[in-house]
Design an enzyme around this catalytic site. Structure first.
Site, mmCIF file in Angstrom:
data_model
loop_
_atom_site.group_PDB
_atom_site.id
_atom_site.type_symbol
_atom_site.label_atom_id
_atom_site.label_comp_id
_atom_site.label_asym_id
_atom_site.label_seq_id
_atom_site.Cartn_x
_atom_site.Cartn_y
_atom_site.Cartn_z
ATOM 1 N N ASP A 1 0.827 -1.278 0.017
ATOM 2 C CA ASP A 1 -0.155 -0.002 0.015
ATOM 3 C C ASP A 1 0.831 1.369 -0.025
ATOM 4 O O ASP A 1 0.511 2.378 -0.767
ATOM 5 C CB ASP A 1 -1.047 -0.056 1.126
ATOM 6 C CG ASP A 1 -1.805 -1.142 1.227
ATOM 7 O OD1 ASP A 1 -2.427 -1.467 0.090
ATOM 8 O OD2 ASP A 1 -2.294 -1.750 2.188
ATOM 9 N N HIS A 28 -4.808 -3.641 5.728
ATOM 10 C CA HIS A 28 -4.531 -4.232 4.362
ATOM 11 C C HIS A 28 -5.763 -4.466 3.487
ATOM 12 O O HIS A 28 -5.522 -5.286 2.505
ATOM 13 C CB HIS A 28 -3.502 -5.030 4.375
ATOM 14 C CG HIS A 28 -2.988 -5.552 2.949
ATOM 15 N ND1 HIS A 28 -2.335 -4.671 1.914
ATOM 16 C CD2 HIS A 28 -2.959 -6.498 2.292
ATOM 17 C CE1 HIS A 28 -2.219 -5.153 0.779
ATOM 18 N NE2 HIS A 28 -2.467 -6.395 0.813
#
Length: 167
Positions: A1, A28
């Site tokens: 990310d 996540h």
């Protein structure tokens, strides 16, 4: 990310993402992904009205790739790059060259037992958990959303681990 957040900021700002360092905290998946754009010198120059869409873009980037592939694959290239980058940081830390990265780990930074946050990687692995730092209004609101979602995911994971033999 983190890699995706840095890439998207680089695209908007016309800068090399290698020199951008947006911390991504929380979890996540979906709304648990919280990029802290205000904590990077390039990202904080982006107009505030563009941040909510950029935030959502980071959250949905993996799903966007799966959808673009017609459900027949995932974002393997970006995962491989992120894994290699993190692995390189871990190895540097283990050899005595400390590095700061974001990692999902056991944490006391929030009221949740696990949280992705900035950590210092050193000779003993994670040698220090770093504080969240200052958050702007958007990030403060999103932190609460992320924690609410993440709480349920952590509880589900812990329940699964209790019920299954993971050895």
């Amino acid at each position: 990310d983190v890699v995706r957040a840095n890439k998207f900021v680089g695209e908007i700002a016309g800068k090399n993402p290698s020199y951008i360092g947006v911390p991504v905290v929380g979890g996540h998946a979906g709304t648990t992904i919280l990029p802290l754009f205000s904590q990077d010198k390039v990202a904080k120059t982006i107009e505030s009205d563009k941040i909510p869409d950029l935030d959502k873009h980071v959250q949905d980037a993996g799903t966007d790739v799966v959808n673009a592939k017609g459900g027949k694959g995932s974002a393997t290239l970006s995962m491989a790059y992120a894994g290699a980058r993190f692995g390189k940081a871990v190895l540097a830390g283990l050899s005595g060259r400390r590095r700061v990265e974001c990692a999902y780990c056991k944490s006391d930074i929030t009221d949740l037992p696990y949280f992705a946050q900035k950590v210092v990687l050193g000779e003993g692995g994670i040698v220090k958990l770093l504080p969240l730092g200052e958050l702007n209004e958007h990030e403060t609101k999103r932190l609460e959303e992320a924690k609410a979602q993440l709480k349920g995911e952590i509880e589900s994971g812990l329940k699964y681990a209790e019920e299954e033999s993971l050895a």
